[in-house]
Design an enzyme around this catalytic site. Structure first.
Site, mmCIF file in Angstrom:
data_model
loop_
_atom_site.group_PDB
_atom_site.id
_atom_site.type_symbol
_atom_site.label_atom_id
_atom_site.label_comp_id
_atom_site.label_asym_id
_atom_site.label_seq_id
_atom_site.Cartn_x
_atom_site.Cartn_y
_atom_site.Cartn_z
ATOM 1 N N GLU A 154 -24.714 -10.656 -37.738
ATOM 2 C CA GLU A 154 -24.226 -9.295 -37.896
ATOM 3 C C GLU A 154 -22.703 -9.294 -37.779
ATOM 4 O O GLU A 154 -22.135 -10.009 -36.950
ATOM 5 C CB GLU A 154 -24.808 -8.375 -36.830
ATOM 6 C CG GLU A 154 -26.325 -8.265 -36.840
ATOM 7 C CD GLU A 154 -26.837 -7.386 -35.716
ATOM 8 O OE1 GLU A 154 -26.957 -6.172 -35.923
ATOM 9 O OE2 GLU A 154 -27.090 -7.927 -34.620
ATOM 10 N N ASP A 202 -33.056 -8.925 -27.824
ATOM 11 C CA ASP A 202 -32.903 -7.956 -28.895
ATOM 12 C C ASP A 202 -33.267 -8.527 -30.257
ATOM 13 O O ASP A 202 -33.837 -7.816 -31.099
ATOM 14 C CB ASP A 202 -31.461 -7.444 -28.929
ATOM 15 C CG ASP A 202 -31.263 -6.289 -29.895
ATOM 16 O OD1 ASP A 202 -32.050 -5.327 -29.835
ATOM 17 O OD2 ASP A 202 -30.324 -6.352 -30.706
ATOM 18 N N HIS A 218 -37.300 -10.815 -34.291
ATOM 19 C CA HIS A 218 -36.889 -11.110 -35.666
ATOM 20 C C HIS A 218 -36.897 -12.607 -35.979
ATOM 21 O O HIS A 218 -37.528 -13.050 -36.942
ATOM 22 C CB HIS A 218 -35.495 -10.537 -35.933
ATOM 23 C CG HIS A 218 -35.441 -9.047 -35.839
ATOM 24 N ND1 HIS A 218 -36.068 -8.219 -36.740
ATOM 25 C CD2 HIS A 218 -34.855 -8.218 -34.940
ATOM 26 C CE1 HIS A 218 -35.871 -6.957 -36.406
ATOM 27 N NE2 HIS A 218 -35.135 -6.932 -35.316
ATOM 28 N N LYS A 267 -23.523 -11.084 -32.822
ATOM 29 C CA LYS A 267 -22.763 -9.926 -33.268
ATOM 30 C C LYS A 267 -21.302 -10.313 -33.487
ATOM 31 O O LYS A 267 -20.819 -11.282 -32.910
ATOM 32 C CB LYS A 267 -22.871 -8.797 -32.233
ATOM 33 C CG LYS A 267 -24.266 -8.174 -32.183
ATOM 34 C CD LYS A 267 -24.274 -6.930 -31.336
ATOM 35 C CE LYS A 267 -25.643 -6.244 -31.404
ATOM 36 N NZ LYS A 267 -25.934 -5.710 -32.756
#
Length: 297
Positions: free
Chosen positions: A7, A26, A31, A131
């Site tokens: 991301e 998370d 995922h 991130k």
């Protein structure tokens, strides 16, 4: 095999939630583990939901537990500091709203694991997510083993690369097969070449959004893409020792990667000597879109 879910954004306005979760809870637990199961599962005998989900659970049951003495060689975490992405300055994670100024929460996680079964014995699987990375991408890269003997002359290769199959999920849906091809001409010279398939180029129809697909499956009572309770438990059973080990030894070097980079330097240590993390595939339609966006600015 490398599974990357990257991301470009930070925690945005989710700092209050994210600071109690982190990248492992998370993203990895659901995922990335789902993608791992889809890639490593054995061929199913039908498209029945439970048949497919049974095969995915088998992968998690075969995942080799990480030895407590080998966590440093199998799991790497990171937290982004201030940096730049797409020409914009980005503050560090600890400066985000809702995040503790001395937060020890990871915004990057990378793992190396093995699936102990007949097909995948001693084949490493690399998972990474984070991130504030340079590209927004979800991609699976499968590198084939080198042949035991190359019959081509020693000087024939102009840059030998192992054959690689890339499955791109986001931002472009497609498949790339990389291999060696003979360069035109009288000499025997080989160069890396790609064969590409793109949904956007091949079909004149838009792909549905991810949540649109899931909602349609709910209406059809199709549970194929949904995690079953035993799959969730098996995933957590493998990941909890990682969380426990990280909890017992808080990081002393956070933040350890700058926003806009591919994570902490230690992540390179997960790979075998001489290997590197594959760069995301460049797609023509993506390059055009980025060029138009820069033109508008």
């Amino acid at each position: 095999m490398t599974i990357t879910v990257a991301e470009t954004v930070g925690v945005e306005h989710r700092g209050g939630y994210y600071d109690h979760a982190g990248a492992l809870r998370d993203m990895v637990q659901n995922h990335l583990m789902q993608l791992l199961c889809l890639m490593a599962m054995e061929p199913m005998v039908s498209f029945q939901a439970d048949e497919i989900r049974n095969k995915k659970v088998d992968v998690l049951h075969a995942a080799r537990p990480i030895d407590r003495d080998a966590f440093a060689q199998c799991a790497v975490r990171g937290q982004y500091g201030a940096g730049q992405s797409n020409g914009k300055k980005i503050p560090g994670y600890r400066q985000a709203d809702g995040v503790a100024p001395d937060s020890q929460t990871e915004t990057f996680a990378a793992l190396k694991l093995f699936v102990d079964n007949w097909r995948w014995q001693d084949v490493p699987f690399y998972l990474r997510t984070g991130k504030c990375l340079p590209r927004q991408v979800s991609e699976i890269s499968i590198q084939f083993r080198a042949v035991p003997h190359r019959s081509f002359p020693t000087g024939a290769s102009l840059g030998w690369h192992p054959s690689r199959l890339v499955i791109s999920i986001q931002p472009v849906e497609g498949i790339v097969l990389g291999f060696q091809a003979k360069y035109p001409g009288p000499k025997m010279q080989l160069r890396p070449a790609d064969m590409r398939f793109s949904y956007h180029e091949s079909f004149d129809a838009p792909s549905p959004d991810a949540y649109e697909t899931l909602l349609w499956d709910v209406m059809k009572n199709d549970a194929t893409l949904f995690m079953r309770a035993d799959q969730v438990e098996a995933a957590w059973r493998w990941l909890i020792p990682v969380l426990d080990a990280w909890g017992e030894a808080p990081p002393s070097d956070f933040p350890n990667y700058a926003a806009g980079t591919w994570g902490p330097e230690e992540v390179q240590g997960l790979l075998a000597q001489g290997q590197s993390w594959p760069l995301p595939t460049e797609w023509p339609e993506q390059v055009k879109a980025n060029s138009k966006a820069k033109h508008k600015k």
